[in-house]
Design a protein around this motif. Structure first.
Motif, PDB file in Angstrom:
ATOM      1  N   UNK A 278       0.833  -1.217   0.000  1.00 15.98           N
ATOM      2  CA  UNK A 278       0.000   0.000   0.000  1.00 15.98           C
ATOM      3  C   UNK A 278       0.859   1.255   0.000  1.00 15.98           C
ATOM      4  N   UNK A 279       0.284   2.333  -0.500  1.00 18.52           N
ATOM      5  CA  UNK A 279       0.919   3.647  -0.315  1.00 18.52           C
ATOM      6  C   UNK A 279       0.949   3.918   1.182  1.00 18.52           C
ATOM      7  N   UNK A 280       2.082   4.387   1.683  1.00 19.44           N
ATOM      8  CA  UNK A 280       2.214   4.539   3.121  1.00 19.44           C
ATOM      9  C   UNK A 280       3.265   5.608   3.434  1.00 19.44           C
ATOM     10  N   UNK A 281       2.861   6.588   4.238  1.00 16.83           N
ATOM     11  CA  UNK A 281       3.756   7.710   4.550  1.00 16.83           C
ATOM     12  C   UNK A 281       5.033   7.209   5.234  1.00 16.83           C
ATOM     13  N   UNK A 282       4.886   6.308   6.181  1.00 20.72           N
ATOM     14  CA  UNK A 282       6.043   5.801   6.931  1.00 20.72           C
ATOM     15  C   UNK A 282       7.053   5.133   5.991  1.00 20.72           C
ATOM     16  N   UNK A 283       6.520   4.420   5.007  1.00 18.58           N
ATOM     17  CA  UNK A 283       7.362   3.739   4.020  1.00 18.58           C
ATOM     18  C   UNK A 283       8.169   4.758   3.216  1.00 18.58           C
ATOM     19  N   UNK A 284       7.557   5.894   2.918  1.00 18.02           N
ATOM     20  CA  UNK A 284       8.246   6.952   2.160  1.00 18.02           C
ATOM     21  C   UNK A 284       9.268   7.682   3.024  1.00 18.02           C
ATOM     22  N   UNK A 285       8.963   7.826   4.314  1.00 13.36           N
ATOM     23  CA  UNK A 285       9.847   8.595   5.212  1.00 13.36           C
ATOM     24  C   UNK A 285      11.091   7.811   5.622  1.00 13.36           C
ATOM     25  N   UNK A 286      10.936   6.491   5.797  1.00 22.47           N
ATOM     26  CA  UNK A 286      12.002   5.671   6.400  1.00 22.47           C
ATOM     27  C   UNK A 286      13.379   5.827   5.735  1.00 22.47           C
ATOM     28  N   UNK A 287      13.488   5.838   4.375  1.00 22.37           N
ATOM     29  CA  UNK A 287      14.830   5.917   3.773  1.00 22.37           C
ATOM     30  C   UNK A 287      15.575   7.199   4.119  1.00 22.37           C
ATOM     31  N   UNK A 288      14.843   8.292   4.351  1.00 23.77           N
ATOM     32  CA  UNK A 288      15.535   9.554   4.662  1.00 23.77           C
ATOM     33  C   UNK A 288      16.197   9.481   6.044  1.00 23.77           C
TER      34      UNK A 288
ATOM     35  N   UNK B 190       9.082   2.217  11.885  1.00 20.48           N
ATOM     36  CA  UNK B 190       7.756   2.123  12.502  1.00 20.48           C
ATOM     37  C   UNK B 190       7.202   0.732  12.209  1.00 20.48           C
ATOM     38  N   UNK B 191       7.455  -0.167  13.143  1.00 16.58           N
ATOM     39  CA  UNK B 191       7.116  -1.584  12.928  1.00 16.58           C
ATOM     40  C   UNK B 191       5.613  -1.821  12.822  1.00 16.58           C
ATOM     41  N   UNK B 192       4.804  -0.879  13.332  1.00 16.38           N
ATOM     42  CA  UNK B 192       3.350  -1.093  13.305  1.00 16.38           C
ATOM     43  C   UNK B 192       2.693  -0.486  12.066  1.00 16.38           C
ATOM     44  N   UNK B 193       3.471   0.205  11.258  1.00 14.13           N
ATOM     45  CA  UNK B 193       2.885   0.880  10.091  1.00 14.13           C
ATOM     46  C   UNK B 193       2.407  -0.135   9.060  1.00 14.13           C
ATOM     47  N   UNK B 194       1.506   0.335   8.202  1.00 12.28           N
ATOM     48  CA  UNK B 194       0.951  -0.529   7.151  1.00 12.28           C
ATOM     49  C   UNK B 194       2.061  -1.044   6.233  1.00 12.28           C
ATOM     50  N   UNK B 195       3.024  -0.146   5.914  1.00  6.28           N
ATOM     51  CA  UNK B 195       4.134  -0.531   5.038  1.00  6.28           C
ATOM     52  C   UNK B 195       4.955  -1.661   5.635  1.00  6.28           C
ATOM     53  N   UNK B 196       5.209  -1.578   6.930  1.00  3.97           N
ATOM     54  CA  UNK B 196       5.996  -2.609   7.613  1.00  3.97           C
ATOM     55  C   UNK B 196       5.258  -3.952   7.596  1.00  3.97           C
ATOM     56  N   UNK B 197       3.965  -3.898   7.896  1.00  2.00           N
ATOM     57  CA  UNK B 197       3.146  -5.123   7.916  1.00  2.00           C
ATOM     58  C   UNK B 197       3.092  -5.745   6.516  1.00  2.00           C
ATOM     59  N   UNK B 198       2.927  -4.900   5.482  1.00  2.00           N
ATOM     60  CA  UNK B 198       2.898  -5.394   4.099  1.00  2.00           C
ATOM     61  C   UNK B 198       4.173  -6.155   3.766  1.00  2.00           C
ATOM     62  N   UNK B 199       5.333  -5.564   4.090  1.00  2.00           N
ATOM     63  CA  UNK B 199       6.601  -6.204   3.707  1.00  2.00           C
ATOM     64  C   UNK B 199       6.891  -7.455   4.536  1.00  2.00           C
ATOM     65  N   UNK B 200       6.452  -7.475   5.786  1.00  4.14           N
ATOM     66  CA  UNK B 200       6.599  -8.710   6.577  1.00  4.14           C
ATOM     67  C   UNK B 200       5.754  -9.827   5.959  1.00  4.14           C
ATOM     68  N   UNK B 201       4.536  -9.462   5.503  1.00  2.00           N
ATOM     69  CA  UNK B 201       3.676 -10.461   4.853  1.00  2.00           C
ATOM     70  C   UNK B 201       4.298 -10.955   3.559  1.00  2.00           C
ATOM     71  N   UNK B 202       4.910 -10.022   2.810  1.00  2.00           N
ATOM     72  CA  UNK B 202       5.582 -10.417   1.567  1.00  2.00           C
ATOM     73  C   UNK B 202       6.741 -11.365   1.866  1.00  2.00           C
TER      74      UNK B 202
END
Length: 259
Positions: A214-224, A233-245
């Protein structure tokens, strides 16, 4: 011995580097030993995992061109079990320097042969092109993940990539498989996103990962911050998506998911 997976799509901005960083971090969190090979001269995977590009002494460029031992170039990240073979802007010139080498399509494979026994997974972040370095990555890989963004021109250019993969399968690497198509930048509120998902699933069926990124702010912010999203942010949607992947990739490769 590691499973080597290339992340490739000659279209820029589809989430290749984001996937390389976050899938690798998630696999490491799930107790795999993982190496990210940054094969993009922009070196975004290297900086996105917290390394200052100005301070890197040895990179994949030196491994390819000067034949240095990749083990001396590998850097340990803050995540246990996750290492990176960094990139450098010099890699832009490597393609020209490789033109005269014998077996020029297999140079990266020879580099990875020296380190792959130390890992469960090696993920190669390819540059957005179908140049010689990307051909090297696909020749070295066991499989390829193709990120596809849920946007209007999603399928444009995929034919060219699939054609390149076919040529590599027939001439250089008959073992190369498509690990899966990964739908990225998904927004469930947009009809367009849902249409692209349906279209890609209709086209490629079982070859599409069930996990949507999913589009996710935390996912966009993390690399900076030089962090994978699971550390940011382990609880963010982006984190959950990649753990599932990561779990999906492990199951596909018959690796037990412990937690």
């Amino acid at each position: 011995m590691a499973k080597i997976v290339a992340l490739a799509n000659q279209k820029g901005g589809v989430g290749k580097t984001t996937t390389a960083i976050n899938l690798a971090a998630s696999l490491a969190v799930l107790e795999n030993k993982v190496l990210v090979v940054d094969a993009d001269p922009q070196a975004n995977a290297t900086s996105g995992l917290g390394f200052d590009l100005k301070k890197i002494e040895n990179s994949i460029y030196e491994c390819i061109v000067d034949n240095i031992d990749p083990k001396s170039a590998v850097l340990n990240t803050e995540i246990e079990g996750l290492d990176v073979l960094p990139s450098h802007i010099d890699l832009v010139g490597a393609e020209i320097e490789m033109l005269n080498l014998p077996n020029r399509e297999k140079v990266l494979g020879s580099v990875l042969d020296k380190v792959k026994d130390d890992y469960d997974f090696v993920l190669i972040d390819c540059s957005p092109s179908l140049g010689l370095i990307t051909v090297n990555a696909l020749t070295a890989a066991d499989s390829v993940i193709i990120p596809v963004q849920c946007e209007y021109f999603a399928l444009e250019g995929l034919g060219k990539l699939l054609n390149t993969i076919k040529i590599i399968q027939s001439r250089l690497n008959p073992e190369l498989e498509i690990e899966g198509f990964l739908l990225t930048m998904y927004d469930s509120r947009l009809n367009l996103s849902n249409q692209v998902v349906e279209e890609v699933q209709r086209h490629f069926q079982d070859m599409v990962f069930k996990t949507l990124i999913s589009r996710n702010i935390r996912l966009s912010e993390a690399p900076s911050y030089g962090k994978a999203v699971v550390m940011y942010d382990a609880t963010s949607k982006g984190s959950v998506n990649y753990l599932n992947l990561a779990k999906e990739v492990m199951k596909k490769n018959n690796i037990e998911v412990k937690n």
